[in-house]
Design an enzyme around this catalytic site. Structure first.
Site, PDB file in Angstrom:
ATOM      1  N   HIS A   1      38.276  59.585  24.716  1.00 23.84           N
ATOM      2  CA  HIS A   1      38.778  58.275  25.489  1.00 23.84           C
ATOM      3  C   HIS A   1      38.325  58.304  26.724  1.00 23.84           C
ATOM      4  O   HIS A   1      39.049  58.387  27.685  1.00 23.84           O
ATOM      5  CB  HIS A   1      40.231  58.343  25.496  1.00 23.84           C
ATOM      6  CG  HIS A   1      40.624  58.222  23.788  1.00 23.84           C
ATOM      7  ND1 HIS A   1      40.121  57.275  22.942  1.00 23.84           N
ATOM      8  CD2 HIS A   1      41.341  58.879  23.317  1.00 23.84           C
ATOM      9  CE1 HIS A   1      40.585  57.109  21.854  1.00 23.84           C
ATOM     10  NE2 HIS A   1      41.356  58.450  21.759  1.00 23.84           N
TER      11      HIS A   1
ATOM     12  N   SER B   1      40.319  64.677  28.415  1.00 26.32           N
ATOM     13  CA  SER B   1      39.074  63.981  28.292  1.00 26.32           C
ATOM     14  C   SER B   1      38.632  63.219  29.581  1.00 26.32           C
ATOM     15  O   SER B   1      37.716  62.391  29.518  1.00 26.32           O
ATOM     16  CB  SER B   1      39.287  62.867  27.261  1.00 26.32           C
ATOM     17  OG  SER B   1      40.451  62.162  27.591  1.00 26.32           O
TER      18      SER B   1
ATOM     19  N   CYS C   1      39.094  69.890  27.790  1.00 30.98           N
ATOM     20  CA  CYS C   1      39.675  71.149  27.014  1.00 30.98           C
ATOM     21  C   CYS C   1      38.373  71.819  26.148  1.00 30.98           C
ATOM     22  O   CYS C   1      37.442  70.953  26.166  1.00 30.98           O
ATOM     23  CB  CYS C   1      40.740  70.723  26.017  1.00 30.98           C
ATOM     24  SG  CYS C   1      40.192  69.457  24.952  1.00 30.98           S
TER      25      CYS C   1
ATOM     26  N   GLU D   1      44.014  61.471  14.905  1.00 30.22           N
ATOM     27  CA  GLU D   1      44.308  62.868  14.604  1.00 30.22           C
ATOM     28  C   GLU D   1      45.485  63.059  13.546  1.00 30.22           C
ATOM     29  O   GLU D   1      45.425  63.556  12.444  1.00 30.22           O
ATOM     30  CB  GLU D   1      44.697  63.557  15.775  1.00 30.22           C
ATOM     31  CG  GLU D   1      44.902  65.415  15.521  1.00 30.22           C
ATOM     32  CD  GLU D   1      45.391  65.991  16.591  1.00 30.22           C
ATOM     33  OE1 GLU D   1      45.006  65.874  17.861  1.00 30.22           O
ATOM     34  OE2 GLU D   1      46.201  66.926  16.323  1.00 30.22           O
TER      35      GLU D   1
ATOM     36  N   CYS E   1      38.133  69.428  16.270  1.00 27.63           N
ATOM     37  CA  CYS E   1      38.399  70.810  16.845  1.00 27.63           C
ATOM     38  C   CYS E   1      38.988  71.762  15.966  1.00 27.63           C
ATOM     39  O   CYS E   1      39.801  71.600  15.105  1.00 27.63           O
ATOM     40  CB  CYS E   1      39.559  70.324  18.102  1.00 27.63           C
ATOM     41  SG  CYS E   1      39.882  71.680  18.842  1.00 27.63           S
TER      42      CYS E   1
ATOM     43  N   THR F   1      48.385  67.977  17.805  1.00 24.71           N
ATOM     44  CA  THR F   1      47.992  68.884  18.985  1.00 24.71           C
ATOM     45  C   THR F   1      48.407  68.847  20.375  1.00 24.71           C
ATOM     46  O   THR F   1      48.620  69.690  21.369  1.00 24.71           O
ATOM     47  CB  THR F   1      46.536  69.450  18.953  1.00 24.71           C
ATOM     48  OG1 THR F   1      45.885  67.955  19.053  1.00 24.71           O
ATOM     49  CG2 THR F   1      46.238  70.067  17.582  1.00 24.71           C
TER      50      THR F   1
HETATM   51  S1  SF4 Z   1      43.361  70.178  19.849  1.00 28.93           S
HETATM   52 FE1  SF4 Z   1      42.520  68.598  21.004  1.00 28.93          FE
HETATM   53  S2  SF4 Z   1      43.382  68.660  23.231  1.00 28.93           S
HETATM   54 FE2  SF4 Z   1      43.595  70.636  21.950  1.00 28.93          FE
HETATM   55  S3  SF4 Z   1      41.728  72.042  22.474  1.00 28.93           S
HETATM   56 FE3  SF4 Z   1      41.418  70.618  20.642  1.00 28.93          FE
HETATM   57  S4  SF4 Z   1      40.567  68.892  21.480  1.00 28.93           S
HETATM   58 FE4  SF4 Z   1      41.441  69.665  23.072  1.00 28.93          FE
END
Ligand code: SF4
Length: 295
Positions: A50, A278, A20, A134, A104, A177
């Site tokens: 991961h 990932s 992502c 997270e 992120c 998320t």
């Molecule tokens: S929140 Fe997590 S899954 Fe969503 S874009 Fe960000 S890193 Fe990727």
């Protein structure tokens, strides 16, 4: 003359498969940091993503994983896309590292929302698993503002807090998320029955939503779905769980693991391949190549 009994397989790759944007950004920035600072040590607190494969590649470039923060450090320390608690961030700085925060932006939004709700005196429910990094960071951020912050991965886990929730005027919900929408819905349903005022922030990220809805559509028209990615990755595991309810689904970490499912693959005509956030592209390509060879 072609054998008319052999039916060609239809193998499709999902459009939203693999890294992502948050993961891509973290991996690319870490590599860039090392390239621009060849004489500095570059560390990541916890595995950047991961995936053992990617972690080995990063190590080869000199980007090392820290399992704990030393008392004294030197060089750059990267915060991965999952984010960290304010306490951990302070510890990294105190140790003497230069901090580079690659949380992120979508994860930051959840942290901000949880803080906002906590400040506004909501009873905060974080949907996710207590041990997910997270979730740990979201909770720690919100806890700076209020004691009334809990984590739940199912309605059952809310039962011990029933009286506390009932006595609170307002309840606010945020979601880790990469959670399943079905998990959020079941928790909201329970909370609706016991709370006076409920505020829901659906913070499942756009990348996860698109990946999950596309994969669901593909699963509906497939005999078999192959989910590629680490078994330690929450988003990959969630994806496999969702698809298992729709069609035959297998979760593999690499192309070699396809050998365990020879019979199932032989008996499937429409096969779709998807992958977690990932999973590197070369692992997905290996799986596709192997499937196509055995077609
Ligand atoms: S929140 Fe997590 S899954 Fe969503 S874009 Fe960000 S890193 Fe990727």
């Amino acid at each position: 003359m072609p054998n008319e009994n052999i039916i060609a397989k239809d193998i499709k790759l999902a459009k939203y498969a693999g890294f992502c944007y948050g993961v891509k950004r973290a991996v690319e920035t870490a590599k860039k940091l090392k390239a621009e600072n060849p004489n500095k040590d570059v560390f990541v607190l916890g595995e950047l993503i991961h995936n053992t494969h990617v972690i080995h590649d990063l190590e080869k470039l000199g980007i090392r994983t820290l399992t704990e923060i030393p008392e004294n450090g030197e060089g750059i320390c990267v915060i991965r896309s999952h984010g960290e608690s304010p306490e951990v961030i302070e510890k990294i700085k105190q140790a003497g590292f230069e901090l580079v925060d690659l949380t992120c932006p979508d994860v930051k939004k959840v942290q901000q929302k949880a803080i906002e709700l906590a400040k506004d005196n909501y009873f905060v429910v974080i949907v996710g698993k207590e041990e997910h990094p997270e979730v740990i960071a979201i909770k720690a951020n919100a806890k700076l503002w209020s004691e009334n912050v809990i984590v739940a991965a199912s309605p059952e886990q809310l039962v011990p807090y029933k009286d506390q929730i009932k006595s609170h005027k307002r309840v606010g919900v945020v979601v880790q998320t990469t959670q399943r929408i079905a998990t959020l819905n079941s928790i909201v349903e329970y909370l609706t029955s016991i709370s006076k005022e409920l505020h829901i922030a659906n913070t499942i990220c756009a990348s996860t939503s698109m990946r999950q809805s596309e994969a669901k559509e593909l699963a509906q028209e497939s005999d078999l779905v192959i989910v590629v990615g680490s078994k330690k990755s929450a988003n990959t595991t969630h994806l496999a769980e969702i698809l298992k309810d729709i069609t035959k689904t297998i979760h593999i970490e690499n192309a070699d693991e396809l050998n365990e499912y020879n019979e199932l693959i032989k008996n499937s005509i429409k096969i779709s391949v998807t992958a977690g956030a990932s999973t590197p592209q070369d692992i997905i390509d290996d799986v596709l190549n192997k499937l196509r060879k055995e077609k």
